[in-house]
Write a protein that holds these residues in place. Structure first.
Motif: not given
Length: 171
Positions: A42, A72, A131-132, A137, A143, A147
């Motif tokens: 991520w 993000w 996604l959550m 998260i 994912k 997002w």
């Protein structure tokens, strides 16, 4: 990490080092000396950048304030929220543990995540559950890619500027 750094990291970190989030309770999880963990992909995908400050010794641990930002955060228009990182050491001065902890009393920065959630429920039913899960998260790379695609789609639909346009490298 550069080639050759792993020997140095291995020498600095105890083989059974652990990591905790929130508080140092229980066994924690194994602290991977190579930086692989649930948030690693991520952070790479969203180009996380951190700055550290305020280094102090607290009960034998090194604590510092970490400020992170990433794509993000830019996409949901969230300012960085500082948090503490603690490093604990064993009798051989090797890293035996790491704790990531919120700083009490800091308000969560405002952002547009709730606006995105409303849009997502209307345009992509079930997306937020993916996604959550459980309201948190899921940081897996697949994912993260969803997002980003959906946040860019939402921003375009909402007439918001492309906040990544000038900063993005090809992937």
């Amino acid at each position: 990490m550069r080639d050759g750094d792993m020997e140095r990291v291995d020498a600095l970190q105890a083989p059974d080092a652990r990591i905790w989030f929130g508080e140092r309770k229980g066994d924690g999880r194994a602290l991977d000396p190579r930086g692989r963990g649930p948030w690693a992909q991520w952070d790479t995908f969203f180009r996380a950048r951190s700055t550290q400050s305020d280094f102090v010794i607290v009960d034998g641990a090194v604590r510092f304030t970490n400020r992170e930002t990433n794509d993000w955060y830019r996409l949901v228009e969230r300012a960085p929220r500082p948090y503490f990182i603690f490093y604990f050491f064993d009798e051989n001065d090797r890293i035996s543990g790491k704790l990531i902890q919120s700083i009490e009393g800091l308000k969560r920065p405002t952002d547009r995540l709730e606006e995105f959630k409303v849009w997502a429920q209307e345009r992509h039913p079930g997306l937020l559950d993916t996604l959550m899960p459980d309201g948190e998260i899921d940081p897996h790379l697949d994912k993260a890619r969803v997002w980003k695609a959906r946040l860019l789609e939402w921003r375009a639909d909402a007439g918001l500027p492309d906040v990544l346009k000038d900063s993005e490298k090809p992937r």
